[in-house]
Design a protein around this motif. Structure first.
Motif, PDB file in Angstrom:
ATOM      1  N   HIS A 345       0.623  -1.160 -14.173  1.00  0.00           N
ATOM      2  CA  HIS A 345       0.474   0.258 -14.497  1.00  0.00           C
ATOM      3  C   HIS A 345      -0.605   0.941 -13.652  1.00  0.00           C
ATOM      4  O   HIS A 345      -0.532   2.152 -13.427  1.00  0.00           O
ATOM      5  N   VAL A 346      -1.595   0.181 -13.183  1.00  0.00           N
ATOM      6  CA  VAL A 346      -2.613   0.769 -12.311  1.00  0.00           C
ATOM      7  C   VAL A 346      -1.975   1.216 -10.996  1.00  0.00           C
ATOM      8  O   VAL A 346      -2.203   2.335 -10.519  1.00  0.00           O
ATOM      9  N   ALA A 347      -1.154   0.330 -10.417  1.00  0.00           N
ATOM     10  CA  ALA A 347      -0.464   0.703  -9.180  1.00  0.00           C
ATOM     11  C   ALA A 347       0.522   1.845  -9.428  1.00  0.00           C
ATOM     12  O   ALA A 347       0.698   2.727  -8.579  1.00  0.00           O
ATOM     13  N   ALA A 348       1.158   1.839 -10.605  1.00  0.00           N
ATOM     14  CA  ALA A 348       2.087   2.926 -10.935  1.00  0.00           C
ATOM     15  C   ALA A 348       1.363   4.266 -10.980  1.00  0.00           C
ATOM     16  O   ALA A 348       1.875   5.282 -10.484  1.00  0.00           O
ATOM     17  N   ASP A 349       0.163   4.273 -11.559  1.00  0.00           N
ATOM     18  CA  ASP A 349      -0.596   5.526 -11.620  1.00  0.00           C
ATOM     19  C   ASP A 349      -1.050   5.976 -10.236  1.00  0.00           C
ATOM     20  O   ASP A 349      -1.063   7.181  -9.938  1.00  0.00           O
ATOM     21  N   LEU A 350      -1.416   5.010  -9.377  1.00  0.00           N
ATOM     22  CA  LEU A 350      -1.788   5.383  -8.014  1.00  0.00           C
ATOM     23  C   LEU A 350      -0.587   5.981  -7.287  1.00  0.00           C
ATOM     24  O   LEU A 350      -0.715   6.976  -6.556  1.00  0.00           O
ATOM     25  N   ALA A 351       0.593   5.410  -7.515  1.00  0.00           N
ATOM     26  CA  ALA A 351       1.808   5.959  -6.902  1.00  0.00           C
ATOM     27  C   ALA A 351       2.087   7.368  -7.424  1.00  0.00           C
ATOM     28  O   ALA A 351       2.484   8.263  -6.667  1.00  0.00           O
ATOM     29  N   ARG A 352       1.887   7.585  -8.727  1.00  0.00           N
ATOM     30  CA  ARG A 352       2.061   8.936  -9.283  1.00  0.00           C
ATOM     31  C   ARG A 352       1.100   9.919  -8.617  1.00  0.00           C
ATOM     32  O   ARG A 352       1.454  11.072  -8.353  1.00  0.00           O
ATOM     33  N   LEU A 353      -0.120   9.458  -8.364  1.00  0.00           N
ATOM     34  CA  LEU A 353      -1.111  10.331  -7.732  1.00  0.00           C
ATOM     35  C   LEU A 353      -0.664  10.721  -6.323  1.00  0.00           C
ATOM     36  O   LEU A 353      -0.756  11.892  -5.935  1.00  0.00           O
ATOM     37  N   VAL A 354      -0.164   9.754  -5.553  1.00  0.00           N
ATOM     38  CA  VAL A 354       0.309  10.055  -4.198  1.00  0.00           C
ATOM     39  C   VAL A 354       1.486  11.028  -4.248  1.00  0.00           C
ATOM     40  O   VAL A 354       1.557  11.994  -3.471  1.00  0.00           O
ATOM     41  N   VAL A 355       2.406  10.805  -5.183  1.00  0.00           N
ATOM     42  CA  VAL A 355       3.549  11.718  -5.309  1.00  0.00           C
ATOM     43  C   VAL A 355       3.071  13.099  -5.755  1.00  0.00           C
ATOM     44  O   VAL A 355       3.563  14.126  -5.266  1.00  0.00           O
ATOM     45  N   ALA A 356       2.089  13.150  -6.661  1.00  0.00           N
ATOM     46  CA  ALA A 356       1.559  14.441  -7.109  1.00  0.00           C
ATOM     47  C   ALA A 356       0.932  15.194  -5.944  1.00  0.00           C
ATOM     48  O   ALA A 356       1.121  16.414  -5.798  1.00  0.00           O
ATOM     49  N   GLU A 357       0.170  14.500  -5.092  1.00  0.00           N
ATOM     50  CA  GLU A 357      -0.398  15.153  -3.908  1.00  0.00           C
ATOM     51  C   GLU A 357       0.713  15.662  -2.987  1.00  0.00           C
ATOM     52  O   GLU A 357       0.599  16.742  -2.396  1.00  0.00           O
ATOM     53  N   THR A 358       1.792  14.889  -2.892  1.00  0.00           N
ATOM     54  CA  THR A 358       2.935  15.317  -2.082  1.00  0.00           C
ATOM     55  C   THR A 358       3.576  16.569  -2.654  1.00  0.00           C
ATOM     56  O   THR A 358       3.939  17.501  -1.917  1.00  0.00           O
ATOM     57  N   GLU A 359       3.709  16.610  -3.969  1.00  0.00           N
ATOM     58  CA  GLU A 359       4.312  17.784  -4.610  1.00  0.00           C
ATOM     59  C   GLU A 359       3.448  19.027  -4.414  1.00  0.00           C
ATOM     60  O   GLU A 359       3.971  20.133  -4.228  1.00  0.00           O
ATOM     61  N   VAL A 360       2.122  18.869  -4.426  1.00  0.00           N
ATOM     62  CA  VAL A 360       1.243  20.002  -4.124  1.00  0.00           C
ATOM     63  C   VAL A 360       1.496  20.482  -2.698  1.00  0.00           C
ATOM     64  O   VAL A 360       1.589  21.693  -2.430  1.00  0.00           O
ATOM     65  N   ASP A 361       1.636  19.539  -1.770  1.00  0.00           N
ATOM     66  CA  ASP A 361       1.919  19.910  -0.381  1.00  0.00           C
ATOM     67  C   ASP A 361       3.270  20.612  -0.248  1.00  0.00           C
ATOM     68  O   ASP A 361       3.475  21.411   0.673  1.00  0.00           O
ATOM     69  N   ARG A 362       4.191  20.316  -1.162  1.00  0.00           N
ATOM     70  CA  ARG A 362       5.529  20.935  -1.137  1.00  0.00           C
ATOM     71  C   ARG A 362       5.588  22.206  -1.992  1.00  0.00           C
ATOM     72  O   ARG A 362       6.661  22.729  -2.254  1.00  0.00           O
ATOM     73  N   ASP A 363       4.411  22.693  -2.459  1.00  0.00           N
ATOM     74  CA  ASP A 363       4.337  23.886  -3.303  1.00  0.00           C
ATOM     75  C   ASP A 363       5.095  23.690  -4.615  1.00  0.00           C
ATOM     76  O   ASP A 363       5.733  24.608  -5.139  1.00  0.00           O
ATOM     77  N   ARG A 364       5.032  22.484  -5.149  1.00  0.00           N
ATOM     78  CA  ARG A 364       5.653  22.163  -6.443  1.00  0.00           C
ATOM     79  C   ARG A 364       4.543  21.713  -7.397  1.00  0.00           C
ATOM     80  O   ARG A 364       4.483  20.562  -7.819  1.00  0.00           O
ATOM     81  N   SER A 365       3.658  22.647  -7.720  1.00  0.00           N
ATOM     82  CA  SER A 365       2.448  22.316  -8.466  1.00  0.00           C
ATOM     83  C   SER A 365       2.755  21.892  -9.898  1.00  0.00           C
ATOM     84  O   SER A 365       2.086  21.011 -10.456  1.00  0.00           O
ATOM     85  N   ALA A 366       3.739  22.506 -10.526  1.00  0.00           N
ATOM     86  CA  ALA A 366       4.074  22.143 -11.909  1.00  0.00           C
ATOM     87  C   ALA A 366       4.499  20.679 -11.984  1.00  0.00           C
ATOM     88  O   ALA A 366       4.113  19.945 -12.907  1.00  0.00           O
TER      89      ALA A 366
END
Length: 861
Positions: A345-366
């Motif tokens: 689950h630690v690695a899963a959360d890190l992956a979520r963080l990377v995807v979340a940063e990607t979504e911010v870069d894609r203007d998908r903040s929600a």
């Protein structure tokens, strides 16, 4: 006939088993596999019912079936390193089935099954299947009280490792401490190393980096036959968490080489993943992508969890380069599912963080916020870098939603977290490095500040002040650190006196520097940091500027543009000075001309080179201060990339006080007027005019106040800093950009390092460094800087005069006696410096008044 040579007895199954286990513990799995397979073959030929030398779980010698179970379990340890999880799990499962067979008694079955489950837990944990590991541990715990010391050790170590991978690594501490105690009590040296090493990693994950580094230091003596690659890897991860990225990369590269040499293929892959992370943090996305791709290839077919972590780093590198963001998000979500499925689950959360940063870069903040809500609150869990990244995502998402208030709230929380973490260390280098993770947040804070000069200034000042505040406490006395620093100083002196020895001593010098740095980084600090700068504190600082009739030029970089926040005559304004890149180039050109001018002093080309220097200064002035049309005293708070500029040399500042400070709040808070200051002036070796300079400086203050010290050694400088108000040092200086902790002043017994300064008693409030390069500093990202002058300010010295370049001995010797005479007359340090420079050689203008206002107040009465 010759006599027949006596035949050698074949190794017994027991001796092969013991040698194979030791090879595994020492990080030599290829050797371990070879020996343990021989032990199995020996058991196949074993005719007796028992196997002498392999102890039974019930006491006495083990039977053949029990011995086979034990050898299979040890062999699975070799296989997980060399061939991955699948063959290791297959072997450990076959051992479990054998332990459940009818040929063993009930007690033997129970204890051997417990051993098998411990081994299965280890394999699952090493390969990223945390839930499966915990399941096996829960089943093994039922018989913990009936286990022998080595098996109890294995259980506690495995459970601690599983807890470390959870969201509260603090739970793992008790397990590792208990395991280490068992190992210590029973003389298991390598096992004690393993437990203490894992304890240091758990402490690091909780954010207490100095304590983690102290633990790593304390286990050095326990290394023995333990894996050097594993030891290097653990310490490197802690350095990486601290922002000491260059040092971490060096250790990780050494760990990869060592693991490859000893055949630890899984360790090679694990270390390569963290090396790719280090390269990513260092801004080298291309290298990170290559390293992560190499790790992924090397782990093909084994350790799928580690291989997925390599894939995640590869995706993060692509995200940072802005490439194929939609694909990054899609593949990142697939990794989230895979990690969750395996219980990592630690690695899963890190992956979520990377995807979340990607979504911010894609203007998908929600979508980014929704992903972070599915984690274990990464703003409070994990390493500091992960917590700050999570805050950055939430702040960026709030900005995208036009919710600047929420964005600022997250950024204030991030800065508070950073300052509290940094407060736990009294090491200047560790504190400076940790601010590496703040640079993106500081820029984000500026972007969400209200549209007024004062609010923008406050947004930047919060981060600048946090990066320049002094440690709350001095580091505790460390005799080992003092001893190693003294040895390093003497060896450097020997190399200077005999250059033929330099090549031979270089490895020893490098090793000493590593050990001194490690000891310095491990020094503890206070328990809490100061609160971040408030609007009221900024208002008081601006008021102090008006009281001292001082204008302010606060330089800021915003989206590639250099901006000046200016306060003059009680009015604030914002001035855009243009793209920052050309200004940086102009500053570098001025630095190069200063260096050339200093080297040409007294030579026929000197005047021609000085014309080039004056031209460089004028062009830089036209791009920065001249358009602001400021007269009188001007305080400059520069950006990190412009910190080495001697602002007083620019034509528009000629003859006018131009102090420089790392933050406005620090300048306003530390003003000092010292009545009848005590003065010590020291000269180092090999400077023709140093003794004359020291004599004239002492003469300016008079014999009752000033003490000259010729051919000063390290104890003389330490005593001066601890006993005098004003210290003047005329000596060679050297800035080490590769390792600022070893920037130094050269004294009679060798170099006096910044590493020495941070341990000494300090009374001196004004220090003059009449030495080359003593004003230079290295910025590790963010706003924190480290060098001799910056280090003295961090250590609480109010005011430092130093030059960020080479200055000829003769220039300094003619300039500084006049400077001190002006101080004696009561002029503030910045004004005395500008006046004396105007009357001296042009290169005297390179000296900068750093820090807060300082003066020698008139003697009372």
């Amino acid at each position: 006939m010759g006599r027949r040579a006596p035949s050698r007895a074949s190794p017994t199954a027991a001796s092969l088993f013991d040698a194979g286990r030791q090879a595994n513990l020492a990080g030599r799995p290829a050797e371990g596999e070879r020996l343990l397979r021989r032990a199995l073959r020996s058991l196949d030929r074993h005719a007796d019912e028992t196997v002498p030398g392999i102890g039974s779980v019930r006491g006495g010698d083990a039977g053949v079936v029990e011995a086979r179970v034990r050898v299979l379990l040890s062999l699975s340890t070799s296989l997980v390193q060399r061939h991955g999880a699948s063959p290791a799990l297959e072997l450990a499962t076959s051992a479990l089935h054998l332990a459940q067979g009818p040929l063993l008694g009930e007690e033997e079955q129970m204890l051997l099954m417990t051993k098998c489950r411990l081994q299965l837990a280890m394999i699952h944990g090493r390969t990223g299947h945390a839930d499966a590991a915990l399941n096996q541990l829960d089943r093994a715990l039922f018989f913990v009280d009936r286990l022998g010391p080595r098996d109890r050790f294995d259980l506690l170590l495995s459970r601690g490792a599983a807890r470390t991978d959870g969201h509260d690594p603090g739970d793992a501490e008790a397990d590792f401490v208990a395991a280490a105690q068992i190992a210590h009590d029973h003389g298991f040296a390598i096992e004690e190393f393993m437990a203490r090493h894992n304890l240091a990693q758990a402490v690091s994950l909780q954010g207490d980096l100095p304590r983690a580094l102290r633990l790593f230091r304390d286990i050095e003596r326990l290394g023995g036959e333990a894996s050097l690659a594993v030891a290097l890897h653990g310490r490197a991860r802690t350095l990486l968490d601290a922002g000491l990225v260059t040092e971490a990369r060096e250790l990780l590269q050494r760990a990869v080489a060592e693991a490859g040499r000893t055949g630890q293929r899984l360790v090679v892959g694990e270390v390569q993943v963290d090396l790719a992370v280090a390269e990513l943090i260092d801004g080298d996305q291309a290298a990170a992508a290559r390293t992560a791709a190499g790790a992924r290839r090397s782990l093909q077919g084994r350790a799928p969890g580690v291989r997925r972590r390599a894939e995640l780093v590869l995706l993060d590198a692509r995200r940072r380069r802005g490439r194929r963001l939609t694909e990054v998000a899609r593949r990142g979500l697939a990794l989230v599912e895979a990690f969750d499925r395996d219980g990592d689950h630690v690695a899963a959360d890190l992956a979520r963080l990377v995807v979340a940063e990607t979504e911010v870069d894609r203007d998908r903040s929600a979508e980014a916020v929704q992903l972070l809500r599915a984690t274990a609150d990464l703003t409070h869990a994990g390493s500091l870098s992960m917590r700050l990244r999570a805050r950055g995502v939430l702040a960026a998402a709030a900005r995208a939603a036009d919710d600047a208030v929420t964005a600022r709230r997250h950024l204030r929380a991030a800065l508070t977290d950073l300052t509290r973490t940094v407060a736990g260390s009294s090491s200047l280098e560790l504190r400076a490095a940790t601010h590496h993770y703040a640079q993106g947040l500081a820029a984000l804070d500026l972007s969400v500040a209200p549209d007024s000069s004062r609010d923008r200034l406050l947004a930047v000042e919060r981060w600048r002040e946090a990066a320049s505040r002094s440690p709350a406490v001095r580091p505790p006395a460390d005799p080992e650190l003092a001893r190693r620093t003294t040895v390093l100083r003497h060896l450097r002196q020997q190399v200077r006196d005999d250059l033929d020895r330099a090549h031979r001593l270089r490895p020893r010098l490098r090793e000493l520097e590593r050990s001194v740095a490690a000891l310095s980084w491990s020094a503890p600090g206070g328990t809490a940091g100061r609160e971040v700068v408030t609007r009221q504190q900024l208002g008081r600082a601006l008021g102090r500027l008006r009281e001292r009739d001082t204008s302010l030029v606060y330089l800021v970089e915003a989206s590639g543009t250099l901006v000046a926040e200016v306060l003059a005559q009680g009015r604030m304004r914002t001035v855009e000075l243009g793209p920052v890149a050309p200004v940086r180039e102009l500053a570098q050109r001025l630095a190069a001309d200063l260096e050339t001018g200093a080297r040409s002093h007294g030579w026929p080309m000197e005047e021609l080179l000085h014309r080039s220097l004056r031209r460089s200064a004028r062009i830089l002035d036209d791009a920065t201060l001249a358009p602001l049309l400021l007269d009188g005293r001007v305080l400059v708070v520069p950006t990190p990339s412009l910190a080495a500029v001697p602002w007083g040399m620019l034509p528009s500042r000629s003859g006018q006080p131009t102090p420089v400070a790392p933050s406005l709040t620090a300048w306003a808070r530390q003003e000092l007027a010292v009545p009848a200051p005590t003065v010590v002036a020291l000269s180092g070796p090999e400077l023709a005019r140093a003794r004359d300079e020291v004599a004239l400086v002492s003469e300016a203050w008079g014999p009752t106040r000033a003490t000259p010290v010729g051919d000063a050694a390290a104890p003389d400088l330490a005593a001066a800093l601890g006993g005098a108000d004003l210290v003047h040092v005329a000596a060679h200086g050297r800035h080490r950009d590769d390792s600022p902790l070893f920037s130094s002043l050269w004294l009679a017994d060798g170099p006096y390092f910044l590493a020495d300064l941070e341990r000494e008693d300090r009374r001196a409030s004004h220090v003059v460094l009449s030495a080359c390069d003593s004003g230079r500093s290295r910025h590790r990202g963010g706003s924190a800087a480290l060098g001799l002058a910056a280090g003295l300010l961090w250590l609480g010295v109010t005011s430092v005069v130093a030059a960020p370049c080479r200055v000829p001995d003769q220039v300094a010797a003619e300039h500084f006696p006049d400077y001190h005479r002006l101080l004696v007359a009561g002029l503030p340090a910045d004004e005395a410096l500008s006046r004396s420079a105007q009357r001296a050689h042009p290169l005297a203008g390179a000296f900068v008044a750093w820090g807060a206002p300082w003066s020698a107040a008139p003697t009372p009465g």
